[in-house]
Design a protein around this motif. Structure first.
Motif, PDB file in Angstrom:
ATOM      1  N   TRP A 197      -1.157  -0.409  -7.434  1.00  0.00           N
ATOM      2  CA  TRP A 197      -0.880  -1.850  -7.418  1.00  0.00           C
ATOM      3  C   TRP A 197      -0.552  -2.366  -8.823  1.00  0.00           C
ATOM      4  O   TRP A 197       0.298  -3.256  -8.978  1.00  0.00           O
ATOM      5  CB  TRP A 197      -2.012  -2.632  -6.761  1.00  0.00           C
ATOM      6  CG  TRP A 197      -3.248  -2.975  -7.537  1.00  0.00           C
ATOM      7  CD1 TRP A 197      -4.437  -2.323  -7.514  1.00  0.00           C
ATOM      8  CD2 TRP A 197      -3.440  -4.094  -8.424  1.00  0.00           C
ATOM      9  NE1 TRP A 197      -5.356  -2.944  -8.333  1.00  0.00           N
ATOM     10  CE2 TRP A 197      -4.771  -4.043  -8.898  1.00  0.00           C
ATOM     11  CE3 TRP A 197      -2.621  -5.135  -8.853  1.00  0.00           C
ATOM     12  CZ2 TRP A 197      -5.302  -4.970  -9.786  1.00  0.00           C
ATOM     13  CZ3 TRP A 197      -3.140  -6.078  -9.756  1.00  0.00           C
ATOM     14  CH2 TRP A 197      -4.463  -5.990 -10.209  1.00  0.00           C
ATOM     15  N   ARG A 203      -4.584  -6.620   1.046  1.00  0.00           N
ATOM     16  CA  ARG A 203      -3.734  -5.624   0.391  1.00  0.00           C
ATOM     17  C   ARG A 203      -2.257  -5.989   0.395  1.00  0.00           C
ATOM     18  O   ARG A 203      -1.421  -5.206  -0.059  1.00  0.00           O
ATOM     19  CB  ARG A 203      -3.968  -4.250   1.030  1.00  0.00           C
ATOM     20  CG  ARG A 203      -5.325  -3.657   0.622  1.00  0.00           C
ATOM     21  CD  ARG A 203      -5.486  -2.190   0.976  1.00  0.00           C
ATOM     22  NE  ARG A 203      -6.615  -1.627   0.267  1.00  0.00           N
ATOM     23  CZ  ARG A 203      -7.815  -1.403   0.798  1.00  0.00           C
ATOM     24  NH1 ARG A 203      -8.035  -1.694   2.073  1.00  0.00           N
ATOM     25  NH2 ARG A 203      -8.778  -0.889   0.068  1.00  0.00           N
ATOM     26  N   TRP A 240       4.534  -0.647  -1.925  1.00  0.00           N
ATOM     27  CA  TRP A 240       4.853  -1.778  -2.795  1.00  0.00           C
ATOM     28  C   TRP A 240       6.350  -1.865  -3.107  1.00  0.00           C
ATOM     29  O   TRP A 240       6.774  -2.708  -3.903  1.00  0.00           O
ATOM     30  CB  TRP A 240       4.064  -1.683  -4.104  1.00  0.00           C
ATOM     31  CG  TRP A 240       2.616  -2.014  -3.980  1.00  0.00           C
ATOM     32  CD1 TRP A 240       1.552  -1.161  -4.032  1.00  0.00           C
ATOM     33  CD2 TRP A 240       2.043  -3.314  -3.789  1.00  0.00           C
ATOM     34  NE1 TRP A 240       0.370  -1.837  -3.883  1.00  0.00           N
ATOM     35  CE2 TRP A 240       0.638  -3.167  -3.736  1.00  0.00           C
ATOM     36  CE3 TRP A 240       2.587  -4.594  -3.659  1.00  0.00           C
ATOM     37  CZ2 TRP A 240      -0.221  -4.244  -3.558  1.00  0.00           C
ATOM     38  CZ3 TRP A 240       1.721  -5.668  -3.482  1.00  0.00           C
ATOM     39  CH2 TRP A 240       0.338  -5.487  -3.431  1.00  0.00           C
ATOM     40  N   ASP A 297      -6.184  -4.743  -4.355  1.00  0.00           N
ATOM     41  CA  ASP A 297      -6.939  -3.594  -3.862  1.00  0.00           C
ATOM     42  C   ASP A 297      -8.196  -4.036  -3.115  1.00  0.00           C
ATOM     43  O   ASP A 297      -9.093  -3.231  -2.860  1.00  0.00           O
ATOM     44  CB  ASP A 297      -7.303  -2.634  -5.000  1.00  0.00           C
ATOM     45  CG  ASP A 297      -8.020  -3.329  -6.160  1.00  0.00           C
ATOM     46  OD1 ASP A 297      -8.310  -4.536  -6.064  1.00  0.00           O
ATOM     47  OD2 ASP A 297      -8.290  -2.652  -7.175  1.00  0.00           O
TER      48      ASP A 297
END
Length: 508
Positions: free
Chosen positions: A308, A437, A23, A479
């Motif tokens: 996340w 994702r 991320w 997710d």
């Protein structure tokens, strides 16, 4: 961007670090050990949806290919097979239901991925002795006097993270089981044993107790025996009784013991999985008996949920309230795992005479009575937790959650359920969960208008496989869980706000 400090470089900590880096979040990964200790099989059963998470960081396919695939679970009572079942898939996953591979090898593969990540700073020999939080971050103090500053921390310090839990002021209630379990990794050539999990109740070679046999790579088999509380493995090995114990199962085949250990299992869960700017994950937050493989698999679920949400908060795309949903969702998952595994242990090790009589009646009748066979509990195998009651999930009256399905089966897809995986031929041959994702995503069947939604959207015929209808908009979380199924654009915006933790909308 300030880094996230991940405490503990086991598989849950490794996964957390890799997902955060994916991320774009920098990570400082601390471990009190001087180096990795690659001894013993430890957590060996890696579930399909966990392999899928690891594939998001470039490791799942390799772990699956190196592991031993098994699709069937067999259960025996006094050497007679009671039943077997295969494990379901709501989609067309590229991964098998389970693979068996040693935790040590999984860690090596994850280490190789970490070594390629410039955003991950690994520091061995950093035992955490202090945690201090303020309005802007977390200061982690190590035994050598070093201090590490981060915006947040994720504690993945394992079962022995007592000091971390004490520093955070969280309790770790539960209990330990009196019986022990002897575990041996045995290398031997055993034809026909390579692709099944075998569970034996009361076999003649371990009367009154249980034995579990798992295949592993390189002709290795993991055998777990339930043994009495005062069991002494050194004395048994010296007397030759350990060899006789093994021979009773494998016969005269040559073998060697690669590793052995005796465990006493615990069932415990912290009262809070979020303590301010620190999230607790994996065995640091929950311990369960291993029957069902719900330990490491659940810890990887913690890692993805934490990663996340931390990323969205750090990037300014969600408020800090989103982190409270980490506790809400993963604590509920931990409690379910505790419930499921405690029920298994009560069946394996009855706590009173009533339970013993019930178990005997069930096992004696199970071979001929399917209803009794359904009550035999050798461990409900690991599965994703379902966020149907989460504050982030918008319920759909047309798709009410029907509750926990029979073992080996998966629930119907809907809000709070993990999206089934299918190949998507129209998007560069990517897979559906791979697309999901990348961030929040809206899915719809062809013919549904998906323009101008303010969220990336795709029209895909493949989603009809799991019940998507014309005109519906499926909001998918980062997710790959379904956050909402709606038919109106205004409702989609409301559902997105809810999934980001920005507003608490009453359940309808």
């Amino acid at each position: 961007m300030m880094p996230v400090v991940v405490i503990g470089n086991g598989p849950v900590g490794q996964t957390t670090a890799l997902l955060l880096a994916r991320w774009g979040v920098p990570v400082v990964l601390l471990d009190g050990r001087e180096e990795r200790d690659p001894v013993g099989s430890k957590a060996i059963c890696q579930q399909r949806d966990v392999l899928d998470i690891w594939e998001a960081v470039g490791a799942g396919r390799r772990i699956a290919d190196e592991g031993v695939t098994w699709t069937t679970a067999r259960t025996y009572y006094r050497n007679k097979e009671l039943f077997s079942y295969a494990l379901g898939d709501a989609g067309r996953s590229s991964f098998p239901p389970f693979v068996n591979i040693s935790q040590a090898r999984t860690e090596q593969i994850l280490d190789e991925r970490i070594a390629r990540e410039a955003l991950i700073d690994v520091r061995w020999g950093h035992q955490v002795v202090g945690l201090r939080q303020d309005a802007n971050g977390v200061t982690v103090r190590c035994a050598g006097g070093q201090e590490v500053r981060g915006a947040y921390a994720v504690a993945c310090a394992g079962a022995r993270g007592d000091e971390i839990r004490r520093m955070l002021g969280v309790s770790f209630g539960g209990h330990s089981f009196d019986d022990r379990f002897l575990i041996c990794d045995i290398r031997a050539d055993l034809p026909g044993w390579a692709h099944e999990r075998r569970f034996h109740f009361d076999p003649s070679w371990n009367p009154g107790r249980q034995v579990l046999i798992h295949p592993c790579p390189d002709s290795t088999f993991r055998i777990d025996w339930q043994v009495p509380g005062g069991y002494d493995v050194a004395a048994e090995e010296a007397s030759g009784a350990l060899d006789r114990r093994i021979r009773a199962i494998i016969g005269e085949a040559p073998y060697e013991i690669a590793w052995k250990s005796v465990y006493r299992f615990q069932s415990r869960v912290v009262d809070r999985m979020r303590a301010g700017r620190v999230l607790l994950a994996g065995d640091c937050a929950h311990l369960v008996a291993p029957f069902g493989a719900r330990g490491l698999n659940s810890g990887v679920g913690d890692a993805e949920n934490a990663a996340w949400k931390l990323a969205y908060v750090l990037r300014g795309e969600a408020g800090e309230d989103l982190l409270e949903s980490y506790h809400e969702e993963r604590h509920a998952a931990a409690l379910e795992n505790l419930e499921v595994t405690t029920a298994t242990m009560d069946f394996l090790v009855p706590q009173d005479e009533k339970q013993r009589k019930t178990r005997l009646r069930v096992l004696s009748a199970a071979a001929a009575d399917p209803a009794m066979a359904a009550r035999v509990d050798s461990g409900r195998l690991s599965e994703p937790f379902w966020y149907d009651t989460s504050s982030l999930t918008t319920p759909d009256p047309a798709r009410p959650f029907a509750g926990r399905p029979p073992r080996g089966q998966v629930p119907a897809t809907g809000p709070g359920i993990l999206l089934p995986d299918v190949p998507v031929s129209t998007v560069d041959n990517r897979r559906l969960r791979e697309l999901a994702r990348d961030g929040f995503l809206v899915l719809a069947v062809p013919g549904t208008d998906v323009t101008g939604l303010g969220v990336p959207a795709l029209s895909l015929a493949e989603i009809e496989e799991f019940g998507a209808r014309p005109g519906e908009l499926w909001l998918i979380r980062p997710d790959a869980y379904v956050a909402a199924v709606v038919t109106e654009r205004a409702a989609l915006g409301e559902a997105l706000q809810r999934a980001l933790g920005r507003v608490v909308i009453p359940q309808r």
